[in-house]
Design a protein around this motif. Sequence first.
Motif, mmCIF file in Angstrom:
data_model
loop_
_atom_site.group_PDB
_atom_site.id
_atom_site.type_symbol
_atom_site.label_atom_id
_atom_site.label_comp_id
_atom_site.label_asym_id
_atom_site.label_seq_id
_atom_site.Cartn_x
_atom_site.Cartn_y
_atom_site.Cartn_z
ATOM 1 N N ASP A 45 0.855 -1.192 0.000
ATOM 2 C CA ASP A 45 0.000 0.000 0.000
ATOM 3 C C ASP A 45 0.889 1.239 0.000
ATOM 4 O OD1 ASP A 45 -2.123 1.738 0.186
ATOM 5 O OD2 ASP A 45 -2.308 1.532 2.372
ATOM 6 N N GLN A 47 1.544 5.313 -2.398
ATOM 7 C CA GLN A 47 1.095 6.218 -3.440
ATOM 8 C C GLN A 47 2.071 6.166 -4.612
ATOM 9 O OE1 GLN A 47 0.763 10.086 -1.555
ATOM 10 N NE2 GLN A 47 -1.373 9.717 -1.006
ATOM 11 N N SER A 72 3.439 0.258 -9.534
ATOM 12 C CA SER A 72 2.246 1.023 -9.181
ATOM 13 C C SER A 72 1.443 0.279 -8.124
ATOM 14 C CB SER A 72 1.371 1.247 -10.421
ATOM 15 O OG SER A 72 0.087 1.720 -10.054
ATOM 16 N N SER A 74 -1.535 0.009 -7.984
ATOM 17 C CA SER A 74 -2.661 -0.657 -8.636
ATOM 18 C C SER A 74 -2.347 -2.120 -8.931
ATOM 19 C CB SER A 74 -3.010 0.066 -9.943
ATOM 20 O OG SER A 74 -1.851 0.212 -10.761
ATOM 21 N N ARG A 75 -1.084 -2.507 -8.753
ATOM 22 C CA ARG A 75 -0.646 -3.899 -8.887
ATOM 23 C C ARG A 75 0.043 -4.267 -7.571
ATOM 24 N NH1 ARG A 75 1.508 -3.683 -15.225
ATOM 25 N NH2 ARG A 75 -0.207 -2.354 -15.954
ATOM 26 N N THR A 141 1.470 4.349 -14.814
ATOM 27 C CA THR A 141 0.880 3.016 -14.699
ATOM 28 C C THR A 141 -0.402 3.068 -13.881
ATOM 29 O OG1 THR A 141 3.085 2.019 -14.802
ATOM 30 C CG2 THR A 141 1.297 0.636 -13.992
ATOM 31 N N TRP A 142 -0.379 3.814 -12.777
ATOM 32 C CA TRP A 142 -1.584 3.964 -11.961
ATOM 33 C C TRP A 142 -2.723 4.563 -12.798
ATOM 34 C CZ3 TRP A 142 -3.614 3.044 -7.134
ATOM 35 C CH2 TRP A 142 -4.741 3.805 -6.770
ATOM 36 N N ASP A 145 -3.955 1.988 -15.331
ATOM 37 C CA ASP A 145 -4.712 0.906 -14.688
ATOM 38 C C ASP A 145 -6.069 1.366 -14.166
ATOM 39 O OD1 ASP A 145 -2.751 -0.945 -15.160
ATOM 40 O OD2 ASP A 145 -1.891 -0.882 -13.142
ATOM 41 N N SER A 146 -6.206 2.658 -13.885
ATOM 42 C CA SER A 146 -7.464 3.147 -13.326
ATOM 43 C C SER A 146 -8.620 3.028 -14.309
ATOM 44 C CB SER A 146 -7.308 4.609 -12.883
ATOM 45 O OG SER A 146 -7.182 5.469 -14.011
#
Length: 358
Positions: A45, A47, A72, A74-75, A141-142, A145-146
């Motif tokens: 976790d 940012q 990221s 997100s992964r 990447t974030w 992926d969003s």
Amino acid sequence: MEGTRLNWATEPWRDSEMLECVTVVPETAGCATFAFRAPSGAWFDYQPGQFITLDLPVPGGNVQRTYTLSSSPSRPMSISVTVKAQADSVGTRWMLDNLKPGMRLRAFGPGGIFSFLRHPAQKYLFISAGSGITPLMSMTTWAWDSGGPLDIAFIHAARRPSDIIFRERLEQFARRVEGLQLRFTVKEPDPFGIWSGYQGRLSQIMLGLMAPDYLERRVFCCGPEPFMQMVREMLISLGYDMDQYHQESFGAPIRTEAEAPVIEDITPEEGAGAQITFATSGVTAPCSETDTVLAVARRAGLNIPSGCTFGLCGTCKTRKIAGEVHMVHNGGISDDDIAEGWILACCSNPMGKVVLDL
């Protein structure tokens, strides 16, 4: 066939648990990405744009080095750092030569304030050089992926095309989603290679071509300090609102808002007095810091040959004998010439008293 059994934990990783290196991926010459996983299966976790500190067992005793996460959140099942060895590297050199899958390291963090999630905007401009691309890769990447609409202009400077870290991955992103504009500039092409992109030092002219709406974008910049200073000076001279500018040095990431240094670039001040002495002509002319050397010379009746008047052609190159000027050029003068005291009169502002060989 029995596969490898993976343990998935329900809690995020804490830095009390050592990390295990799981993959090493070569990126460019002297650069590689190291991916880590928590043996417990804990997820990560953080940012996008933040960093971790690795405790590295180099010969002679452990050293701690800070690296921006190129992965990221997100992964979240692994994290990665992408490192490039410099001439004086100790920790990074050890990683490139010795760190292999299966080895475990102590890590601390994550931390840092350099993340676009802290500064929401409709449009972003990412500017990086060298391995300063890593936090911006994490943010991109974030954003990709969003699954939402993107509006990111991504400018990266490298020595050669083969030195552009993450080039293929970024191009894959750009081919699959609208709103990600990639612009690369290199110092020189690869031997026996074809390069049809931008070439040369990033300049005001390039910026206008790469991202015409740069004044409307929130800027995130990362790279060596001289590069970031150049970007700041360029944006200031173009009238950019620097409250919308954010930077991170990959050499010294900032952990908290309180640690963030106040950037005090020396720039010409409206109304501040200055003076230029043209030594050969025997003329001394009072002026202000916002006047260009070329304008002051013309008012004094002196002729400095000029062409473009915005620092590109180099016609107005003049030798400075003493004093300091603030110069934001567009490639019309080399670093070697600057070191020898040459300036471009059209884009140089006198800072106090200046003496020219004219």
